[in-house]
Write an enzyme that holds these catalytic residues in place. Structure first.
Site, short mmCIF file in Angstrom:
data_model
loop_
_atom_site.label_atom_id
_atom_site.label_comp_id
_atom_site.label_asym_id
_atom_site.label_seq_id
_atom_site.Cartn_x
_atom_site.Cartn_y
_atom_site.Cartn_z
N HIS A 216 -6.54 -4.79 10.58
CA HIS A 216 -6.57 -5.10 8.28
C HIS A 216 -4.99 -5.15 8.08
O HIS A 216 -4.15 -5.52 8.98
CB HIS A 216 -6.66 -3.16 7.67
CG HIS A 216 -5.12 -2.08 8.42
ND1 HIS A 216 -6.02 -1.24 8.96
CD2 HIS A 216 -3.89 -2.94 8.86
CE1 HIS A 216 -4.22 -0.68 9.40
NE2 HIS A 216 -3.26 -1.58 9.52
N ASP B 205 -7.08 -2.70 14.02
CA ASP B 205 -8.22 -3.28 13.36
C ASP B 205 -8.48 -4.41 12.70
O ASP B 205 -9.51 -4.77 12.08
CB ASP B 205 -9.18 -1.40 12.78
CG ASP B 205 -8.54 -1.67 11.63
OD1 ASP B 205 -7.48 -3.04 11.64
OD2 ASP B 205 -8.71 -0.48 11.00
N GLU C 225 -9.31 -2.22 5.44
CA GLU C 225 -10.37 -1.65 6.26
C GLU C 225 -11.33 -2.60 6.81
O GLU C 225 -11.45 -3.21 6.02
CB GLU C 225 -10.56 -0.15 6.68
CG GLU C 225 -9.23 0.82 6.17
CD GLU C 225 -8.42 0.56 7.41
OE1 GLU C 225 -8.12 -0.37 8.66
OE2 GLU C 225 -7.82 1.79 7.82
N ASP D 86 1.40 -1.33 0.01
CA ASP D 86 -0.13 0.04 0.22
C ASP D 86 0.79 1.18 -0.03
O ASP D 86 2.15 1.26 0.38
CB ASP D 86 -1.19 -0.19 1.06
CG ASP D 86 -0.35 -0.07 2.68
OD1 ASP D 86 0.74 -0.24 2.58
OD2 ASP D 86 -1.02 -1.25 3.38
P1 PGA Z 1 2.14 -2.43 12.54
O1 PGA Z 1 1.15 -1.39 11.47
O2 PGA Z 1 3.18 -2.63 12.25
O3 PGA Z 1 2.78 -0.96 12.72
O4 PGA Z 1 1.98 -2.12 13.43
C1 PGA Z 1 0.91 -2.91 11.27
C2 PGA Z 1 -0.54 -2.70 9.85
O5 PGA Z 1 -0.86 -1.46 10.15
O6 PGA Z 1 -0.55 -3.46 9.41
#
Ligand code: PGA
Length: 252
Positions: free
Chosen positions: A150, A148, A155, A79
Site C-alpha cells: 500500500h 502489502d 490497500e 492519511d
Molecule cells: P512503516 O510503514 O514505515 O512503518 O514501515 C510504511 C507504510 O505502511 O506505508
C-alpha cells in the site's frame, strides 16, 4: 557497505539510511529555498510510519542548528485513522507534531491531514482534494510502502482512479500497527486516505523503503505488473519518481 556514497541507477537510489536521508533533506531544502526566492509556498505531501522518522529528524536538526526555515511550507498528509481523537498519541496528527511540526516554524494552519472523524467522509474527501488543488497541487510527495504494497492506506484492490476517501484497513496493516496501539483490538479498523489518483498527481514522488521485510514487496512494486493488487506498482507510470532503498530493501 559503502558509507559515503549511494548507488544510483535510473530512478533508484540505494544507500545507508543516513546517506539517503541526507540526499532527501538536501532536495527538500533546495526546493524550499527556490520557492522562497519565488515568494511561493512549497507544498509537501507527507507520510507517517517508522520509515520517514529519520528524515523528519534531519529536517528538524537543520532547522534548529542551521536555521532552515519552514515558513513557506504547506503540508498535506496522506492519511489518518478513524475513531481515535487527534490528541491520541497514535493519531497521525500527533505523529506529525511529535516528529516535525512542533519543532519547526511551519504555519500550523498550513498543516493538513484528512479528518477521518468528519461525519460525512464523502464531503471530507472532496474538500481535501479541493484544498490540495487550491494550493496548486503537491510539489513533492514522500511515501513509505506497506508490506502489502500500500501507499497511503490504499490497500490491495484500490484502483488507479481512487481519490481521498474512507477505507477499511487490511489485516496485515492492522497487525503491523498492533504493537504501537498495545494490541490489535485497539487498532482502528478504518481510515481516510488520499487515493492513488491523488498521489499520482504529485509533481515529484519519492518512495522510501528500509529493511529486508520490504524487499519482496519493493521488487513486486517496481518490476511486477501494474495494478491494484500492489498499489505502489502504479508509481511505475509516474514521470518523476525515485525509490530510496537501503541495502536490505534493495536486495540483489
Ligand atoms: P512503516 O510503514 O514505515 O512503518 O514501515 C510504511 C507504510 O505502511 O506505508
Amino acid at each position: 557497505m559503502i558509507k559515503e556514497k549511494s548507488f544510483k541507477t535510473d530512478n533508484v537510489e540505494i544507500g545507508e539510511t543516513e546517506v539517503l536521508v541526507g540526499l532527501l533533506a538536501d532536495e527538500i531544502e533546495k526546493r524550499m529555498g527556490d520557492c522562497a526566492l519565488e515568494n511561493r509556498d512549497l507544498v509537501l505531501g507527507l507520510a507517517t510510519g517508522s520509515t520517514p522518522i529519520p528524515l523528519y529528524a534531519e529536517l528538524v536538526r537543520r532547522h534548529q542548528e542551521e536555521g532552515l526555515s519552514f515558513a513557506n511550507v504547506v503540508s498535506f498528509n496522506l492519511d489518518e485513522y478513524e475513531g481515535i481523537p487527534a490528541e491520541h498519541p497514535e493519531s497521525y496528527r500527533s505523529y506529525m507534531g511529535r516528529h516535525l511540526v512542533d519543532h519547526v516554524d511551519m504555519r500550523k494552519e498550513c498543516v493538513f491531514l484528512p479528518n477521518a472523524n468528519a461525519g460525512d467522509p464523502e464531503k471530507e474527501g472532496r474538500e481535501y482534494e479541493e484544498r490540495i488543488r487550491e494550493y496548486g497541487g503537491i510539489d513533492f510527495q514522500i511515501l513509505g510502502i506497506g508490506r502489502d504494497g500500500h501507499i497511503g492506506f490504499n490497500e490491495p484492490g484500490s484502483g488507479r482512479e481512487t481519490r481521498t476517501r474512507r477505507v477499511k484497513l487490511a489485516a496485515e496493516t492492522r497487525e503491523d500497527a498492533a504493537p504501537a496501539f498495545g494490541g490489535i483490538g485497539n487498532v482502528p479498523t478504518h481510515a481516510m486516505t488520499m487515493g492513488v489518483a491523488t498521489i499520482l498527481e504529485a509533481k515529484r514522488i519519492v518512495l522510501i523503503a528500509r529493511g529486508s521485510g520490504k524487499r519482496e514487496i519493493v521488487k513486486k512494486a517496481m518490476t511486477g505488473p501494474v495494478g491494484p493488487e500492489v498499489t505502489a506498482s502504479f508509481l511505475q507510470d509516474h514521470a518523476d519518481v525515485t525509490w530510496y532503498l537501503d541495502g536490505a530493501a534493495a536486495g540483489e
